[in-house]
Design an enzyme around this catalytic site. Structure first.
Site, short mmCIF file in Angstrom:
data_model
loop_
_atom_site.label_atom_id
_atom_site.label_comp_id
_atom_site.label_asym_id
_atom_site.label_seq_id
_atom_site.Cartn_x
_atom_site.Cartn_y
_atom_site.Cartn_z
N SER A 64 17.07 -7.39 13.81
CA SER A 64 16.52 -8.31 14.81
C SER A 64 17.58 -9.15 15.52
CB SER A 64 15.44 -9.20 14.18
OG SER A 64 14.35 -8.41 13.73
N GLU A 73 22.40 -4.72 6.72
CA GLU A 73 21.11 -4.75 7.40
C GLU A 73 20.00 -5.02 6.39
OE1 GLU A 73 21.20 -2.60 11.44
OE2 GLU A 73 20.58 -1.16 9.94
N ASN A 86 21.90 1.11 18.22
CA ASN A 86 21.22 2.21 17.54
C ASN A 86 19.89 2.45 18.26
OD1 ASN A 86 19.90 3.93 15.79
ND2 ASN A 86 19.73 2.45 14.11
P1 PGA Z 1 16.47 -4.01 15.08
O1 PGA Z 1 17.11 -2.73 14.32
O2 PGA Z 1 17.59 -4.63 15.87
O3 PGA Z 1 15.40 -3.43 15.96
O4 PGA Z 1 15.95 -4.91 14.03
C1 PGA Z 1 18.40 -2.78 13.79
C2 PGA Z 1 18.72 -1.48 13.09
O5 PGA Z 1 17.83 -0.89 12.47
O6 PGA Z 1 19.88 -1.02 13.13
#
Ligand code: PGA
Length: 253
Positions: free
Chosen positions: A214, A168, A9
């Site tokens: 993350s 998430e 993403n």
């Molecule tokens: P991140 O975002 O890997 O930067 O934590 C994940 C997401 O929002 O899909």
């Protein structure tokens, strides 16, 4: 055995030239994508057409980061499912926590989008997750339950097996603080149980549940090796070819 699905993403990152550079970097290494691992790139709308041309005939799929639930009309600033399909998208992220929190997306709007995506032939990646405050209050399961029920209202069993659920936790997104494999697995098991109750255990066993928040090369292997975690939705670490490809490779081991 469920296949592993790794989606990147990009959020609001990478202009057209930067997108070409990132995609070319990924294409150079695409021979390393392990068997049975699906890779999806979700660049911003402005890079989808060029991404389609670059990815044509290769192993990586394309997804949108959002869409509107109407087919066309006076919806300034919005993009339809048909438009996403016309530039080669086969997936679309729906109900990301940033859409929910910053842009006020409701479960009702998310449900309309999920139904439209499915009827248009796109596979929705439906995001659910609790805030830190909700986790600390001990209401994680209730929050996930309401979000899932809302998103899947009037979605048939046949259609739901084409959807992907992304767990998430909001507190893990962009913070560098990932959920532990145990924390993620608990919620993934809960999500599978809910899908089993809504539909059937056979469908629950089939549905792909990704973890997001993350995910990095350093934690990908342990998360992806955990029973019930079928892939990752990756934000920050998908913006460099090497870190994203390391996560893709971790899905194959
Ligand atoms: P991140 O975002 O890997 O930067 O934590 C994940 C997401 O929002 O899909």
């Amino acid at each position: 055995m469920r296949p592993k699905v790794i989606a990147g993403n990009w959020k609001m990152n990478k202009d057209a030239d930067e997108s070409v550079e990132l995609i070319n970097g990924l294409i150079t290494r695409s021979g390393e994508i392990p068997n049975g691992v699906t890779v999806i790139l979700c660049p911003p709308f402005t890079s989808l057409a060029i991404a389609q041309r670059l990815l044509d005939g290769g192993p990586m799929a394309l997804g949108g980061q959002n869409m509107h639930y109407e087919d066309e009309g006076a919806f300034t600033g919005e993009i339809s499912a048909g438009m996403l399909k016309s530039v080669g998208c086969t997936f679309v992220i729906i109900g990301h926590s940033e859409r929910r929190q910053i842009f006020g997306e409701t479960n009702d709007a998310i449900n309309k989008k999920v139904k439209k995506a499915l009827s248009a032939g796109l596979r929705p990646i439906i995001c659910v997750g609790e805030t830190l405050e909700e986790r600390e209050r001990g209401v994680t399961e209730q929050v996930i339950n309401v979000q899932l029920k809302g998103a899947l209202q009037d979605v048939s069993e046949n259609e739901v097996s084409r959807a992907i659920i992304a767990y998430e936790p909001v507190w893990a997104i962009g913070t560098g603080k990932n959920a532990t494999p145990e924390q993620a697995a608990d919620v993934h098991n809960y999500i599978r149980k809910i899908i089993g109750q809504f539909y059937s255990w056979a469908t629950a066993e089939r549905i792909i549940i990704q973890y997001g928040g993350s995910v990095k090369p350093e934690n990908a292997r342990s998360l992806l090796a955990t029973d019930g975690i079928d892939g990752a939705l990756v934000g920050g670490a998908c913006l460099k070819p090497d870190s994203f490809m390391e996560i893709v490779m971790a899905a194959g081991s």
